[in-house]
Design a protein around this motif. Structure first.
Motif, PDB file in Angstrom:
ATOM      1  N   ALA A 194     -19.384  25.679  29.255  1.00 28.86           N
ATOM      2  CA  ALA A 194     -18.141  26.423  29.025  1.00 28.86           C
ATOM      3  C   ALA A 194     -17.178  25.621  28.146  1.00 28.86           C
ATOM      4  N   THR A 195     -16.599  26.320  27.183  1.00 26.43           N
ATOM      5  CA  THR A 195     -15.616  25.694  26.295  1.00 26.43           C
ATOM      6  C   THR A 195     -14.585  26.730  25.897  1.00 26.43           C
ATOM      7  N   ALA A 196     -13.324  26.318  25.865  1.00 29.28           N
ATOM      8  CA  ALA A 196     -12.252  27.262  25.531  1.00 29.28           C
ATOM      9  C   ALA A 196     -12.290  27.671  24.065  1.00 29.28           C
ATOM     10  N   GLY A 197     -12.916  26.858  23.249  1.00 28.31           N
ATOM     11  CA  GLY A 197     -12.992  27.166  21.829  1.00 28.31           C
ATOM     12  C   GLY A 197     -13.502  25.969  21.056  1.00 28.31           C
ATOM     13  N   MET A 198     -14.609  26.142  20.366  1.00 27.38           N
ATOM     14  CA  MET A 198     -15.199  25.056  19.599  1.00 27.38           C
ATOM     15  C   MET A 198     -15.105  25.414  18.113  1.00 27.38           C
ATOM     16  N   PRO A 199     -14.163  24.813  17.384  1.00 30.70           N
ATOM     17  CA  PRO A 199     -13.994  25.159  15.973  1.00 30.70           C
ATOM     18  C   PRO A 199     -15.101  24.583  15.097  1.00 30.70           C
ATOM     19  N   PHE A 200     -15.327  25.242  13.977  1.00 29.90           N
ATOM     20  CA  PHE A 200     -16.301  24.763  12.995  1.00 29.90           C
ATOM     21  C   PHE A 200     -15.583  23.826  12.018  1.00 29.90           C
ATOM     22  N   ASN A 201     -16.273  22.786  11.601  1.00 31.51           N
ATOM     23  CA  ASN A 201     -15.686  21.800  10.696  1.00 31.51           C
ATOM     24  C   ASN A 201     -16.634  21.503   9.540  1.00 31.51           C
ATOM     25  N   GLY A 202     -16.050  20.987   8.453  1.00 30.67           N
ATOM     26  CA  GLY A 202     -16.852  20.431   7.367  1.00 30.67           C
ATOM     27  C   GLY A 202     -17.226  21.367   6.238  1.00 30.67           C
ATOM     28  N   GLY A 203     -16.820  22.621   6.281  1.00 28.33           N
ATOM     29  CA  GLY A 203     -17.210  23.558   5.224  1.00 28.33           C
ATOM     30  C   GLY A 203     -16.523  23.267   3.901  1.00 28.33           C
ATOM     31  N   THR A 204     -17.299  23.233   2.821  1.00 29.55           N
ATOM     32  CA  THR A 204     -16.732  23.023   1.478  1.00 29.55           C
ATOM     33  C   THR A 204     -17.341  24.012   0.499  1.00 29.55           C
ATOM     34  N   ASP A 205     -16.613  24.251  -0.590  1.00 37.24           N
ATOM     35  CA  ASP A 205     -17.087  25.181  -1.626  1.00 37.24           C
ATOM     36  C   ASP A 205     -18.044  24.527  -2.611  1.00 37.24           C
ATOM     37  N   GLY A 206     -18.132  23.214  -2.608  1.00 38.15           N
ATOM     38  CA  GLY A 206     -19.058  22.533  -3.506  1.00 38.15           C
ATOM     39  C   GLY A 206     -18.400  22.067  -4.787  1.00 38.15           C
ATOM     40  N   ASP A 207     -19.230  21.529  -5.678  1.00 39.14           N
ATOM     41  CA  ASP A 207     -18.747  20.984  -6.938  1.00 39.14           C
ATOM     42  C   ASP A 207     -18.268  22.094  -7.871  1.00 39.14           C
ATOM     43  N   ALA A 208     -17.536  21.682  -8.907  1.00 37.99           N
ATOM     44  CA  ALA A 208     -17.049  22.641  -9.908  1.00 37.99           C
ATOM     45  C   ALA A 208     -18.225  23.327 -10.587  1.00 37.99           C
ATOM     46  N   VAL A 209     -18.055  24.600 -10.872  1.00 39.07           N
ATOM     47  CA  VAL A 209     -19.103  25.387 -11.528  1.00 39.07           C
ATOM     48  C   VAL A 209     -19.283  24.918 -12.965  1.00 39.07           C
ATOM     49  N   THR A 210     -20.529  24.828 -13.414  1.00 40.09           N
ATOM     50  CA  THR A 210     -20.848  24.360 -14.762  1.00 40.09           C
ATOM     51  C   THR A 210     -21.474  25.474 -15.594  1.00 40.09           C
ATOM     52  N   GLY A 211     -21.645  25.202 -16.875  1.00 37.23           N
ATOM     53  CA  GLY A 211     -22.330  26.146 -17.753  1.00 37.23           C
ATOM     54  C   GLY A 211     -23.741  26.435 -17.291  1.00 37.23           C
ATOM     55  N   GLU A 212     -24.385  25.451 -16.666  1.00 32.97           N
ATOM     56  CA  GLU A 212     -25.733  25.638 -16.140  1.00 32.97           C
ATOM     57  C   GLU A 212     -25.748  26.701 -15.051  1.00 32.97           C
ATOM     58  N   ASP A 213     -24.718  26.691 -14.213  1.00 36.75           N
ATOM     59  CA  ASP A 213     -24.632  27.700 -13.149  1.00 36.75           C
ATOM     60  C   ASP A 213     -24.527  29.101 -13.748  1.00 36.75           C
ATOM     61  N   TYR A 214     -23.728  29.242 -14.797  1.00 38.66           N
ATOM     62  CA  TYR A 214     -23.622  30.543 -15.464  1.00 38.66           C
ATOM     63  C   TYR A 214     -24.942  30.934 -16.123  1.00 38.66           C
ATOM     64  N   ALA A 215     -25.643  29.963 -16.687  1.00 36.05           N
ATOM     65  CA  ALA A 215     -26.930  30.252 -17.332  1.00 36.05           C
ATOM     66  C   ALA A 215     -27.945  30.753 -16.310  1.00 36.05           C
TER      67      ALA A 215
END
Length: 432
Positions: A169-190
Motif C-alpha cells: 500500500a502506498t498513498a501515491g508513488m510519483p514517476f520520475n526521470g522522464g525527458t524529451d531527449g536530445d535536440a532534433v537534427t536533420g537526420e531525424d527529419y530525414a
C-alpha cells in the motif's frame, strides 16, 4: 450426362449449356478523399520514431490517450491548429528521450509528460488479499485494477507495469526521470521523410526553421512529385525562393511561435476541396498573427510567391491561395502558381494512377476492348470533375487512349482546363 458449367474457350466436347456469369463493366468516377497531412512533431509523449495515424474522430474522442494531454492543454496548440480542418493526420514523433518510472512501473513512452503519472496502491475493501492499483495522470484516475499480485497487472495506455514488483500500500508513488531527449537534427527529419514514402497524403508539414532542413523537404517534394509521380504540396515557413508549385511558403509570423502558422495552413490546404480555394478564408486559429503589411508589401509578397495573411476589418484572412512558383514556362504557366489549379491536377494524377493500378495493371488485356474500358473510365472521371465545377467540360472525343511503344503500355492524352474561383472584379459603371 450432358456437359455444362463455365467456359474460357469454345472447345467443349460434350453437348450441353456452358454459361459464364460476369458483371457488366462499370465505369468508375471516384474522387479520392482529401484532408490528410503528414506531420513531424517534437513532443513530450507518444510513439517514438514511428508513424501513427490519428483521425479527427480519434482526436475528439481519445486525444489524451494518443497525445498524453487533453485537447485543451497548452501543449496541444499545434494539434488544435491542424484539426481545425484536418480529417486525418499521419504523425511522427521526432524526439526520443528517457521514460519516467517508479518502483511499480514505467511510462509507456519517453518524455516529460511521464513525470505527471502517479500510482496509488491500496488494500481492497472487499478482499484483504488483493490490492487496488490506480493510475493517475495529473491526479486524475485513468486506470483502475484489482489484483492479488503485480504479475496480474495489465499494461494500460500510460504505464507498463513491472510484473516482478512486490505490491504494498502506498498513498501515491510519483514517476520520475522522464525527458524529451536530445535536440532534433536533420537526420531525424530525414528518417521521417523516408517513412512517409509509403503513405498517401495531400500536404506535408515542415515546421523547422532550419534552412538546411527546409532544403531537404523541398528536394524530397520535387523528387516525389516529378520522379515518383506522388502528388502533394509541402507547407513551410519563409522559403519563397523554392520557386516550385509543390512548395507553399507561409510568410506571416505568429507571436506564440514564429513559424506556427504552418500547422493551420497544412490542415487547411489538405482539407480544401478540389473545387474550392483557401483565398480570402478567415483564419480561425488561436495564434496572434502579424499582419502589419502595407498594400505595396502585400503585392510584392504575392509576386514573390509568398502565402500571406492580411487583415480585413476584424478578421485575419488568407490573401491569395498561391505557392512559390514564380518562374513561368510554356510547360508551366502562371496558372500553376495557384493552389486551386495544382489541387485539381494533383487530384487527377493521383486518382487516375490509383484507378489504373487497381483495375488495369496486370488485369486488363491491352487490346481494343481494354483500352476502350480505360478510356470510358477516364471520360467518366472527367465528367464528374466537370459536374463539381473543378474543370471545364471535356469533349469525350478529345480524350484518347492508344497503345504505346510496347505491348504492355498505353498512352493517354487528356486535356483539362481547371476552373478557379472568382478573385478579381473589374466593373465599369456608366452614368447617364
Amino acid at each position: 450426362m450432358l456437359g455444362g458449367g463455365s467456359f474460357t474457350a469454345q472447345n467443349k466436347i460434350l453437348p450441353g449449356a456452358y454459361i459464364n456469369f460476369v458483371s457488366a463493366a462499370s465505369s468508375v468516377a471516384v474522387l479520392s478523399d482529401r484532408g490528410t497531412a503528414a506531420i513531424p512533431l517534437e513532443f513530450g509523449w507518444g510513439p517514438e520514431k514511428e508513424a501513427f495515424i490519428v483521425t479527427a474522430q480519434d482526436y475528439q474522442e481519445r486525444c489524451q490517450e494518443i497525445f498524453g494531454y487533453p485537447a485543451d492543454a497548452p501543449q496541444m496548440w499545434m494539434i488544435r491548429e491542424l484539426f481545425r480542418n484536418l480529417t486525418k493526420g499521419i504523425f511522427y514523433r521526432l524526439n526520443a528521450g528517457v521514460k519516467a518510472a517508479c518502483d511499480y512501473g514505467q511510462a509507456r513512452y519517453s518524455g516529460v509528460r511521464g513525470k505527471d503519472l502517479t500510482l496509488v496502491v491500496s488494500a481492497n475493501v472487499d478482499d484483504s488479499t488483493k490490492f487496488d492499483v490506480r493510475t493517475l495522470l495529473d491526479r486524475k484516475e485513468v486506470d483502475h485494477q484489482t489484483v492479488a499480485a503485480a504479475t496480474e497487472l495489465t499494461d494500460n495506455r500510460y504505464v507498463v507495469f513491472k510484473k516482478d514488483a512486490t505490491l504494498a500500500a502506498t498513498a501515491g508513488m510519483p514517476f520520475n526521470g522522464g525527458t524529451d531527449g536530445d535536440a532534433v537534427t536533420g537526420e531525424d527529419y530525414a528518417r521521417f521523410l523516408a517513412k512517409m514514402e509509403s503513405h498517401t497524403f495531400q500536404t506535408l508539414c515542415c515546421p523547422s526553421m532550419d534552412d538546411a532542413v527546409k532544403a531537404v523537404f523541398a528536394e524530397y517534394t520535387k523528387r516525389m512529385r516529378d520522379e515518383a509521380g506522388v502528388k502533394f504540396q509541402t507547407v513551410m515557413y519563409r522559403n519563397a525562393g523554392a520557386d516550385y508549385e509543390g512548395i507553399i511558403s507561409v510568410e506571416n509570423k505568429a507571436a506564440e511561435q514564429e513559424q506556427g502558422l504552418v500547422y493551420w495552413t497544412t490542415g487547411a490546404q489538405a482539407a480544401c476541396a478540389v473545387n474550392k480555394t483557401n483565398e480570402n478564408r478567415v483564419y480561425d486559429g488561436e495564434l496572434t498573427v502579424d499582419v502589419d503589411y502595407t498594400q505595396g508589401q502585400l503585392s510584392a509578397g504575392v509576386r514573390s510567391g509568398k502565402f500571406m495573411f492580411h487583415r480585413v476589418s476584424d478578421d485575419v484572412r488568407v490573401l491569395m491561395d498561391i505557392n512559390t512558383l514564380t518562374t513561368f514556362t510554356e510547360e508551366k504557366g502562371e496558372d500553376f502558381s495557384g493552389n486551386q489549379t495544382v489541387r485539381v491536377l494533383d487530384q487527377i494524377g493521383n486518382d487516375i494512377a490509383s484507378m489504373f493500378n487497381t483495375k488495369y495493371l496486370g488485369i486488363m488485356p491491352n487490346d481494343d476492348a481494354g483500352r476502350v474500358s480505360l478510356w470510358n473510365d477516364i471520360v467518366t472521371y472527367n465528367k464528374e470533375l466537370a459536374r463539381l465545377r473543378a474543370i471545364e467540360a471535356v469533349e469525350a472525343k478529345e480524350i484518347t487512349v492508344g497503345r504505346g511503344n510496347s505491348k504492355r503500355s498505353v498512352v493517354v492524352n487528356c486535356p483539362v482546363t481547371p476552373i478557379n474561383c472568382m478573385s478579381q472584379l473589374y466593373m465599369t459603371v456608366v452614368v447617364s
